[in-house]
Design an enzyme around this catalytic site. Structure first.
Site, mmCIF file in Angstrom:
data_model
loop_
_atom_site.group_PDB
_atom_site.id
_atom_site.type_symbol
_atom_site.label_atom_id
_atom_site.label_comp_id
_atom_site.label_asym_id
_atom_site.label_seq_id
_atom_site.Cartn_x
_atom_site.Cartn_y
_atom_site.Cartn_z
ATOM 1 N N GLU A 33 -6.736 -5.800 -0.722
ATOM 2 C CA GLU A 33 -8.177 -6.123 -1.009
ATOM 3 C C GLU A 33 -8.073 -7.663 -1.532
ATOM 4 O O GLU A 33 -9.009 -8.181 -1.354
ATOM 5 C CB GLU A 33 -8.879 -5.091 -2.034
ATOM 6 C CG GLU A 33 -10.200 -5.475 -1.989
ATOM 7 C CD GLU A 33 -11.253 -4.819 -0.683
ATOM 8 O OE1 GLU A 33 -11.603 -6.200 -0.027
ATOM 9 O OE2 GLU A 33 -10.876 -3.787 -0.203
ATOM 10 N N GLU A 66 -10.828 -14.222 3.256
ATOM 11 C CA GLU A 66 -12.225 -14.689 3.681
ATOM 12 C C GLU A 66 -12.520 -15.867 3.019
ATOM 13 O O GLU A 66 -13.110 -16.441 3.561
ATOM 14 C CB GLU A 66 -13.079 -13.487 2.968
ATOM 15 C CG GLU A 66 -13.088 -12.264 3.806
ATOM 16 C CD GLU A 66 -14.067 -11.146 3.162
ATOM 17 O OE1 GLU A 66 -14.570 -11.275 2.123
ATOM 18 O OE2 GLU A 66 -13.981 -9.856 3.377
#
Length: 128
Positions: free
Chosen positions: A68, A75
């Site tokens: 994560e 991102e």
């Protein structure tokens, strides 16, 4: 290791912890995974899982959180490199998110293998 190298070494830890804390404050999925980890740890303690089972639980928890964090970093890099929409930018983000999903599915399977038999025995002892 000289004094200067030791300073760099500890600064690297400081920066890493800053990154983790930033993700915990700003990333909803990281917050979810940390909360789920606390619940899993409490269940593990309550159900008195074995040392071998703890190894799998630790791999699952740290693996999901690590992926994560990597997903969040990807991102941000993609957003920086491609501020406007681009199909390749979307694919990069989707693939990174897919890696988290695949690993999360594996953790659910492992958690089910570890916890379901223990929960079944616990409920049977209450019923019967």
């Amino acid at each position: 290791m000289g004094l200067r190298d030791k300073g760099r070494f500890w600064k690297a830890f400081k920066f890493a912890f800053q990154g983790i804390m930033h993700a915990c404050k700003t990333e909803r999925n990281v917050q979810f995974h940390f909360a789920a980890s606390v619940i899993v740890i409490l269940f593990s303690i309550y159900l008195n899982i074995s040392l071998f089972e703890w190894l799998f639980i630790c791999l699952c928890i740290f693996g999901v959180i690590t992926l994560e964090l990597i997903n969040s970093a990807i991102e941000r890099i993609v957003d920086l490199a491609s501020p406007s929409y681009h199909p390749l930018a979307k694919q990069a983000k989707d693939i990174a998110a897919g890696a988290v999903l695949v690993y999360s599915i594996m953790t659910v399977i492992i958690g089910s293998i570890i916890f379901l038999p223990k929960l079944a025995r616990l409920f049977q002892s209450y019923i019967g």
